[in-house]
Design a protein around this motif. Sequence first.
Motif, PDB file in Angstrom:
ATOM      1  N   ASP A  64      43.613  24.468  42.916  1.00  0.00           N
ATOM      2  CA  ASP A  64      42.853  24.710  41.694  1.00  0.00           C
ATOM      3  C   ASP A  64      43.475  25.784  40.797  1.00  0.00           C
ATOM      4  O   ASP A  64      42.854  26.263  39.864  1.00  0.00           O
ATOM      5  CB  ASP A  64      41.412  25.063  42.020  1.00  0.00           C
ATOM      6  CG  ASP A  64      41.287  26.325  42.851  1.00  0.00           C
ATOM      7  OD1 ASP A  64      42.321  26.858  43.299  1.00  0.00           O
ATOM      8  OD2 ASP A  64      40.150  26.789  43.056  1.00  0.00           O
ATOM      9  N   ASP A  69      45.476  27.333  37.791  1.00  0.00           N
ATOM     10  CA  ASP A  69      45.696  26.901  36.421  1.00  0.00           C
ATOM     11  C   ASP A  69      47.111  27.303  35.993  1.00  0.00           C
ATOM     12  O   ASP A  69      47.385  28.492  35.822  1.00  0.00           O
ATOM     13  CB  ASP A  69      44.665  27.541  35.502  1.00  0.00           C
ATOM     14  CG  ASP A  69      44.773  27.077  34.069  1.00  0.00           C
ATOM     15  OD1 ASP A  69      45.594  26.188  33.786  1.00  0.00           O
ATOM     16  OD2 ASP A  69      44.018  27.599  33.228  1.00  0.00           O
ATOM     17  N   ARG A  87      29.481  27.783  40.474  1.00  0.00           N
ATOM     18  CA  ARG A  87      28.441  27.926  39.457  1.00  0.00           C
ATOM     19  C   ARG A  87      27.083  27.577  40.041  1.00  0.00           C
ATOM     20  O   ARG A  87      26.986  26.852  41.025  1.00  0.00           O
ATOM     21  CB  ARG A  87      28.749  27.060  38.237  1.00  0.00           C
ATOM     22  CG  ARG A  87      28.818  25.582  38.549  1.00  0.00           C
ATOM     23  CD  ARG A  87      29.299  24.794  37.354  1.00  0.00           C
ATOM     24  NE  ARG A  87      29.542  23.413  37.732  1.00  0.00           N
ATOM     25  CZ  ARG A  87      28.737  22.416  37.435  1.00  0.00           C
ATOM     26  NH1 ARG A  87      27.655  22.614  36.742  1.00  0.00           N
ATOM     27  NH2 ARG A  87      29.041  21.202  37.839  1.00  0.00           N
ATOM     28  N   LYS A  98      41.174  27.014  37.714  1.00  0.00           N
ATOM     29  CA  LYS A  98      40.662  26.094  36.701  1.00  0.00           C
ATOM     30  C   LYS A  98      39.143  26.241  36.600  1.00  0.00           C
ATOM     31  O   LYS A  98      38.470  26.456  37.611  1.00  0.00           O
ATOM     32  CB  LYS A  98      41.038  24.657  37.050  1.00  0.00           C
ATOM     33  CG  LYS A  98      42.526  24.401  36.998  1.00  0.00           C
ATOM     34  CD  LYS A  98      42.851  22.983  37.399  1.00  0.00           C
ATOM     35  CE  LYS A  98      44.353  22.773  37.415  1.00  0.00           C
ATOM     36  NZ  LYS A  98      44.722  21.476  37.991  1.00  0.00           N
ATOM     37  N   GLN A  99      38.625  26.111  35.383  1.00  0.00           N
ATOM     38  CA  GLN A  99      37.191  26.272  35.155  1.00  0.00           C
ATOM     39  C   GLN A  99      36.368  25.304  35.991  1.00  0.00           C
ATOM     40  O   GLN A  99      35.311  25.664  36.497  1.00  0.00           O
ATOM     41  CB  GLN A  99      36.848  26.039  33.681  1.00  0.00           C
ATOM     42  CG  GLN A  99      36.903  27.242  32.773  1.00  0.00           C
ATOM     43  CD  GLN A  99      36.200  28.475  33.295  1.00  0.00           C
ATOM     44  OE1 GLN A  99      36.837  29.299  33.914  1.00  0.00           O
ATOM     45  NE2 GLN A  99      34.929  28.631  33.042  1.00  0.00           N
ATOM     46  N   ALA A 100      36.822  24.078  36.146  1.00  0.00           N
ATOM     47  CA  ALA A 100      36.062  23.063  36.882  1.00  0.00           C
ATOM     48  C   ALA A 100      35.845  23.465  38.338  1.00  0.00           C
ATOM     49  O   ALA A 100      34.884  23.044  38.964  1.00  0.00           O
ATOM     50  CB  ALA A 100      36.770  21.719  36.806  1.00  0.00           C
ATOM     51  N   SER A 101      36.728  24.289  38.879  1.00  0.00           N
ATOM     52  CA  SER A 101      36.609  24.645  40.294  1.00  0.00           C
ATOM     53  C   SER A 101      35.864  25.968  40.501  1.00  0.00           C
ATOM     54  O   SER A 101      35.686  26.395  41.632  1.00  0.00           O
ATOM     55  CB  SER A 101      37.997  24.737  40.925  1.00  0.00           C
ATOM     56  OG  SER A 101      38.713  25.792  40.330  1.00  0.00           O
TER      57      SER A 101
END
Length: 146
Positions: A113, A115, A141, A135-138
Amino acid sequence: MLYRSVFPGDLLAQLERLQRGMRAAPELSPSIRGLARGGFPAINVSAGPQSTEIHVFAPGMNPADIELHLEKGVLTIQGERKAEAPAGDEKAAVHIDERFSGRFRRVLTLPEDADPDGVVARYRDGVLHISVSRKQASQPRRIDIQ
């Protein structure tokens, strides 16, 4: 009845001391390069939820002599530390030279993950600090329940 060792100087105790010394030997290195621990330059790697942090310990080097390459999740750190000749008299002889000189190359596989566009490198006080964001997706949250 008294116990008396057949072997002078208690051979078993000597063998045990020798065995402990042999187990500890891989941890020791007579060189400042730390070959028993991985080579030059020494590296610390840590990972957090936002980024992976890499500290490369290369004191006395010019940052221009260090190259960083990132390709397909593999970070390569390479460069050359030039040998320093003794200053002054041409007849001076070097008796001890423990400082590493020559070419070096360290290769690290980054997490999946990582970036590739989020890599920042700074050199200060002999330490190269490389920060690789995730990466933001990983990113972890919180998901609200409706």
